[in-house]
Design an enzyme around this catalytic site. Structure first.
Site, mmCIF file in Angstrom:
data_model
loop_
_atom_site.group_PDB
_atom_site.id
_atom_site.type_symbol
_atom_site.label_atom_id
_atom_site.label_comp_id
_atom_site.label_asym_id
_atom_site.label_seq_id
_atom_site.Cartn_x
_atom_site.Cartn_y
_atom_site.Cartn_z
ATOM 1 C CE1 TYR A 174 -21.038 15.189 -14.454
ATOM 2 C CE2 TYR A 174 -19.837 15.367 -12.291
ATOM 3 C CZ TYR A 174 -20.976 15.276 -13.174
ATOM 4 O OH TYR A 174 -22.250 15.373 -12.697
ATOM 5 N NE ARG A 217 -3.818 -0.025 2.413
ATOM 6 C CZ ARG A 217 -4.509 -0.162 3.508
ATOM 7 N NH1 ARG A 217 -4.633 0.854 4.413
ATOM 8 N NH2 ARG A 217 -5.326 -1.162 3.575
ATOM 9 C CG HIS A 260 -6.416 -1.126 -5.715
ATOM 10 N ND1 HIS A 260 -5.013 -1.671 -5.255
ATOM 11 C CD2 HIS A 260 -6.663 -0.345 -5.059
ATOM 12 C CE1 HIS A 260 -4.802 -0.772 -4.213
ATOM 13 N NE2 HIS A 260 -5.841 0.041 -4.175
#
Length: 751
Positions: free
Chosen positions: A127, A36, A82
């Site tokens: 978007y 991580r 993931h």
């Protein structure tokens, strides 16, 4: 976990709670460290970044492709590789697309991807659109050539690369930051050309020291154009230890009277800087600035305009204050902590980092060459079969047409392998005409030459090293650019002191007999005309400036410092000085001084002793003051006399018996504190019994006169008149004229 497993009556495993918690926390911490928070030295990526880049390549989102909705990419990432939150995953993707966050961005974004003022103001993933940049080829170009290991994804249905086959040390180029369990990483970005040159140097000089490499890698290179002002020796120490800090400072120029800030430090918001400066202006901490504007636009991404009050303002001084008090100067922690080739986290020095990455790169190139060699060998094996088929085309066709099992027959007749026979059988009829002998032989020769080159390269360390160097040079030429963060030697920034921020207005500091102090604007007022409390009157007054400190001297010889601007206004009757300082019990205030720190004063006691000292020697932040003048037994403190020029000044001392002595001021010592030397000769016993003492001590220079007051009468003595009283320091002096031997006060008058 304990070595012995204990089972209960139901056959359940029993583990001590502290062992279970310890092992669970250890497992969690190793997961956070490896999977991580920390980047791998090989490709310089954290797992989430690696999976985003790989997923985009699988979607065909190369630099030459069309943009695709970011939500599609994030969906693939979290669905296939993931299994974490979509917002965190998208934020990691955004970071790789922001040119002000990444030195060499990997993702090419279309839409709102945030701004320098607010990096997290990016639009939602539904978007925005994205694809990979050309720089991503540095990480992906060799992926399908058996260059890295693969592992199953979280659900075991797909495979993903353990790491990407980076052709450049991306861990240095783009840097990284993250917090794991018990450790953190803060790797600043660097310049691609410098790092590539350092890699080449390291290949030629495997035992190169950090000092050798630091001549090439000058320091970090941030995405913004702010200056790096960290000394070179500190940067060298940072590379030698893997830990340290880097200080960046904004760049500014002057346009006429205005100050123009053209570059901000890395990750500094221009809007926040404007807020910080405006807040100081509102608090009147920047009286020398009258206006502040943000004129940034598309052509000038950073253009902050600061308008000084006048052209007399010290621009460099103002900027030094702003560097010290705002984000225009920022310090960055550096910690080269990463996952090494051995899978363990470690803080790396610069030479060890490059050496380990070059080991990774050498292994990657070796695997790529071996993969290509295997492909060539397999192709040549097939070409041999195709050539046999061309030379015996009629017989091959006959066997295929007439035999029930042509494959074994072909293998037996022409001594072919299983793969060769399969390749002949898989040929389409239309391709038989194309099996021309010259073409096959040409391809065989080309592949044979390539195989020979590969074998020579794999068999020679120097050839392999040369290949790696050439590839690094080529990538540096393709993706490299000039340094943005220039390394500059600058003085340490100092904030304005409280007195520097105060306007230098003329003021008169007034002390009353009762010890009340106040400050009046201007020098043209009459202190005696002010109103005082009943029974009180003027004692002392001095003329100075509002940004200077007034020094009060008490009857014990202690000095106390009070800023002039902190004193109450003379519109009222002032405040007791004891409210600001703590003099000894029973002490009264006898002296008052104000001026610049380097101004000289004559300090004396009425016992006839004194010395010269600078005003700064009397400054004290302690409310209890500072012992300055040692007063002999029975003596009292006289009001200090200002000194303009030691070499050209005279000391005039008058006793209560009317004796006056004048001598050169330079005959007195310059001391920071003490009793001083004898000014005029008065027996100590007479001082102790208060029979004889000094009434006044003054400093007079050429073209000045001394006006002596005795009751309602006064007399003026010029320098010629005063010659009668000239003598050696420590003498008794001569008597003043009859009628003026009881002196009340004296005034020094300039001609």
């Amino acid at each position: 976990m304990t070595d012995m497993i204990t089972l209960n009556e139901d056959g359940m495993e029993q583990v001590a709670l502290h062992d279970f918690v310890e092992q669970s926390y250890l497992n969690y911490s190793m997961y956070v460290i490896n999977d991580r928070a920390l980047p791998h030295i090989g490709d310089g990526l954290k797992p989430v970044q690696r999976r985003i880049i790989y997923a985009m390549s699988e979607l065909g989102l190369k630099a030459s492709a069309k943009y695709k909705k970011s939500a599609r990419t994030i969906g693939d990432v979290i669905g296939k590789f993931h299994p974490h939150g979509d917002s965190a995953c998208y934020e990691a993707m955004v970071l790789m697309a922001q040119p002000f966050s990444y030195r060499y961005p990997i993702v090419d974004g279309q839409g709102n991807w945030g701004s320098t003022d607010d990096p997290k103001s990016f639009a939602a993933m539904r978007y925005t659109e994205s694809k990979l940049r050309e720089y991503a080829d540095v990480l992906l170009a060799e992926l399908g050539q058996d260059t890295v290991d693969w592992k199953l994804n979280f659900d075991g249905e797909l495979e993903e690369p353990v790491m990407l086959p980076a052709r450049l040390p991306n861990v240095l180029l783009n840097g990284a930051s993250g917090i794991a369990v018990g450790m953190a990483t803060d790797i600043p970005p660097h310049n691609l050309k410098e790092v590539a040159e350092a890699c080449i140097y390291m290949l030629d000089n495997p035992k190169a020291s950090v000092k050798d490499l630091s001549r090439i890698v000058q320091g970090p290179d941030f995405p913004t154009y702010a200056e790096i002002i960290t000394p070179k020796e500190d940067i060298l120490e940072m590379y030698e230890t893997g830990r340290g800090s880097i200080k960046c400072r904004a760049v500014y120029t002057k346009e006429g009277q205005d100050i123009i800030i053209t570059a901000l430090p890395y990750q500094v918001s221009g809007a926040k800087v404007l807020e910080q400066i405006a807040a100081q202006m509102q608090k009147k901490k920047l009286p020398m600035i009258v206006d502040l504007r943000d004129e940034s636009d598309h052509e000038n991404p950073t253009r902050i305009v600061i308008e000084p009050r006048s052209n007399r303002v010290d621009v460099d001084g103002v900027m030094a204050h702003l560097f010290s008090t705002t984000d225009l100067e920022k310090n960055y922690r550096v910690n080269f902590n990463m996952i090494g080739n051995d899978g363990r986290p470690q803080v790396k020095t610069l030479n060890n980092l490059l050496k380990e990455w070059l080991s990774f790169r050498t292994d990657t190139v070796t695997r790529r060459l071996n993969y290509r060699l295997e492909k060539i060998t397999a192709r040549l094996h097939i070409l041999d079969a195709l050539l046999i088929a061309f030379l015996n085309i009629d017989e091959v066709i006959e066997i295929i047409r007439t035999r029930d099992k042509p494959k074994p027959e072909l293998m037996k007749r022409f001594k072919l392998s299983d793969k060769q026979a399969e390749a002949i059988l898989e040929l389409k009829l239309r391709n038989l005409a194309k099996l021309e002998e010259m073409k096959i032989k040409a391809e065989q020769k080309e592949l044979a030459d390539e195989r020979k080159g590969l074998e020579e390269t794999l068999g020679s360390k120097s050839r392999l090293k040369t290949l790696i160097k050439n590839e690094i040079r080529q990538d540096a030429e393709t993706y490299g650019d000039d340094r943005r963060s220039q390394l500059v030697v600058r003085e340490e920034a100092q904030a304005f002191s409280e007195t520097e921020l105060i306007s230098a207005e003329a003021v008169t500091v007034i002390l009353s007999e009762a010890g009340w102090a106040r400050s009046a604007k201007g020098h043209d007022l009459d202190p005696e005309s002010l109103t005082y409390k009943s029974g009180d009157k003027l004692k002392l007054s001095v003329k100075g400036k509002n940004n200077q400190s007034a020094v009060f001297l008490d009857s014990t010889g202690r000095a106390y410092t009070v800023p002039a601007h902190a004193l109450p206004s003379a519109r009222g009757q002032g405040e007791p000085l004891t409210g600001r300082v703590n003099p000894p019990s029973g002490a009264s205030f006898e002296g008052l001084m104000i001026g610049e720190a380097g101004d000289y004063y004559l300090l004396a006691s009425d016992a006839g002793y004194g010395f010269i000292s600078r005003l700064e020697n009397f400054y004290s932040k302690n409310r209890s003051g500072k012992a300055v003048l040692k007063v002999p037994k029975g003596g009292k403190v006289l009001n200090p006399a200002p000194v303009k020029n030691i070499a050209e000044s005279m000391v005039v001392s008058i006793s209560n018996e009317g004796r006056m002595l004048m001598f050169n001021l330079k005959d007195l010592p310059e001391l920071p504190k003490g009793k001083g030397n004898k000014i005029i000769n008065i027996p100590a016993a007479r001082v102790a019994e208060r029979l004889e003492f000094v009434v006044v001590t003054a400093v007079i220079a050429d073209k000045q006169s001394l006006m002596i007051y005795s009751g309602k009468r006064h007399i003026t003595l010029n320098m010629d008149d005063l010659e009668h009283y000239r003598g050696e320091r420590g003498r008794r002096g001569n008597k003043l004229p009859r009628g003026f031997q009881k002196v009340d006060k004296v005034e020094v008058i300039s001609d």
